[in-house]
Design a protein around this motif. Sequence first.
Motif, short mmCIF file in Angstrom:
data_model
loop_
_atom_site.label_atom_id
_atom_site.label_comp_id
_atom_site.label_asym_id
_atom_site.label_seq_id
_atom_site.Cartn_x
_atom_site.Cartn_y
_atom_site.Cartn_z
N UNK A 79 0.92 -1.42 -0.05
CA UNK A 79 -0.02 -0.12 0.02
C UNK A 79 0.94 1.14 0.09
N UNK A 80 0.41 2.15 -0.83
CA UNK A 80 0.96 3.51 -1.00
C UNK A 80 -0.20 4.76 -0.88
N UNK A 81 -0.65 4.82 0.24
CA UNK A 81 -2.12 5.45 0.16
C UNK A 81 -1.54 7.29 -0.09
N UNK A 82 -2.73 7.88 -0.25
CA UNK A 82 -2.39 9.42 -0.64
C UNK A 82 -2.21 9.74 0.73
N UNK A 83 -3.21 9.39 1.70
CA UNK A 83 -3.11 10.04 3.02
C UNK A 83 -2.83 9.08 3.90
#
Length: 841
Positions: free
Chosen positions: A822-826
């Motif tokens: 995972x590389x979430x924006x937030x």
Amino acid sequence: MSRAEFPIDVLLPRIRDSLADHPRLVLEAPPGAGKTTQVPPALLDAPWLQGRKIIVLEPRRVAARAAARFMAEQRGEAVGEGVGYRIRFDNQVSARTRIEVVTEGILTRMIQDDPALEGVGAILFDEFHERHLAADLGLALALDVQSALRDDLRIVLMSATLDGARLAAFLDAPRLSSEGRSYPVQLAHFPARREERLEHQVRRAVEHALATHQGDVLVFLPGQREIGQVERLLAGRDPGAGDPDAPFAAEVLTLHGELPVEQQSRVLQPDPDGRRRVVLATNVAESSVTLPGVRVVIDAGLAREPRFDPNSGFSRLDVVHVAQASADQRAGRAGRVAEGWAYRLWPQSQRLEPQRRPEIAQVELAGLALELAAWGDPDLRFVDPPPPGALASARELLQRLGALQGEAITSLGRRMLALGTHPRLAAMLLAPSDADERALACDLAALLEARDPLRSRSDALHERWQALAGFRAGRVPGDASRSALAAIDQAARQWRRRLRVAAPPPSGLPAHQLGDLLAHAFPDRIAHQHRSDPYRYQLANGRSARLFDDSAVFGEPWLLVSELRDDPRDARILRAVPIDPLRLELDWPQRFVDTDRVFWDADARRIAAVRERRFDRIVLDSRPLAAPDRSRYAEALVDAVRQLGLAALPWTEGLQQWRARVRCLRVWCPDLALPDLSDAVLLAGLDDWLKPALAGKSRLDALTESEFAEALKSGVDWSLRQRIDTLAPARIEVPSGLQRRIDYGFDDAADVPLAPVLAVKLQELFGLADSPRVADGRLPLTLHLLSPGGRPLQVTGDLRGFWERTYPEVRREMKGRYPKHPWPDDPWTATATHRAKPRGT
């Protein structure tokens, strides 16, 4: 005799008044001001003196005699009436004497013999800037007397070049300064020619001075040897002097401390026929004596001063450069009667030390240690305290000599002190009961104190004594100096007179008889030949040393080493003499011992047990011990750790980290008062914390990891261990729900903790706003943020700043490389994880 006027006259009332109000005074007065001869008489009628006598301390015998004579002449008296002096082998005082001029050793004996100083009202330390050891000791004793017994005793320090402000602060005393009486002196540097010897440079300078300037010439040289060389050269008796028939333009006189009184007096008086004079002097002419008519000073810039010689174990006179203060004082001698010139025989570019270093910092201290033991109070106030290491070594030597038992002086020590010489020589002089041996001891004392009479580099001390015996019989060896042997013979006669030895010196003897006597002076340097290397010897003090390949004493099983070149790699025997082992057993039976020794054998890396026959620390015989005392194994294993270092112990990574946590918390949370676990402290305390854990073990590797851990933690109680785990936890739970290790470190070189490090994958910290902290929130962790593959992405101590400024760039770069993670924006609201994304997401 009508009294001449002196610059210090205007200050005399203030000196009297100051001493009426305060018991101590620092008086600064340049040469020629009159402090030495005018201050003592001016104090005689002071009410606070109450008719008692004044002691004036002079560093040199020449100055002591001259000052006493001048003051006596001023009073119209003979020396020994109202004014007298006491120096070694010469006493000119009487019951009527009110002013006594004494040399430094005399003052020490006066105070030691009569601590209350009955009948003494004041002590004046003249030329204190010279900082001789005896003067420093005399001042320390006088201050102790003043403090404990005689608050009415007055103490005055006088000199032309004192560090007056420092001494006044040390004494809590007023400070007065006098004007001098001097004329301008022109300074010039008289260059040496290439490879020119000092005596030839001096001759050229003297000839130039006589041809160019008026008045007498005063030449400062380091010692009698150089004075003799220059005197012969000026008289044309030296082969290199040029034309021996060339007339010399002035009378040549010498001035040094060993001159007969009549010759000293002649130098200190004007020439009755008005002839010009050249005075060749040591630094006795630097202060306290006035040479009339001197208009030119020629200064070699050298002096003989005591320095500790580890080769001989004594302080010897070495030629050294004078301090700038001494050079200035010498130059001032040219301006006492009119304008003058001073020629300096060193390059103008050469820089001198500003002040003379105190002797107490650079000489051997056995004599001082013995004086302190006799006084009974080792904590006297010194202007410069004696170096602790040198003082401890001196006391150890005195214990070997039998002068001290512990730190208390013995009856032998008091007899040694009364001789007024180095304790080594005193012990030897007092050892023999046989008259012939006592006469031989006097020869040896004279030989050891003198310069080497032989020009050869032979290491046989016996050859030096044989040369002395030959000189007495009229046969001087070709490699010997007649003048040196004559001086040694004279010194030996003085010792025989002083010790009341009626027997004449022997004319012949076996070589070992010298060694048998010298063993009483050098008990630490009795040496035994090594079994496997005949050139190597083990010394009683535990060191070893080696003979030169051409040694004249090769093959002797026992030696007494009188001179030794100490070298950490390979000490060399410079001078030695054989010893009779049977005499050793008669004189020193208590030093031959049989012991069982259990120790760590570093070569075999195991415990060894032997039965040894020893003389002090010399191993004479060693055999394996069949049934050693196993209770001594722990001590041997502790010695193994001392030799091998702490790394030889069973450290685990967890225990290393625990130690680092404790060391860090000592700095971060000093209120915890945690123990110091540095290498130095742990090694110094091995007997306390490690030895109990080694009880019953015969090998170092028998110590288990858990036993070692408990030994290391033994100085920290249970509640404190809990606090350590709370304030500096070994692991911390991160938002992913897993426990991750914190790495603690300590910089030993800088003696500071390193920032604690938490290495963790970036995805495990989603949702965490700020960097975690330890030590009650005082210290943020340094985060090593890792990629899903465990590679470093970023090092930061500011997690919030990372999320705000750096994460978007990292996300763009890593998203393509690790698409399954995972590389979430937030990252603030994302769920922390240590896993990849589920399949299909």
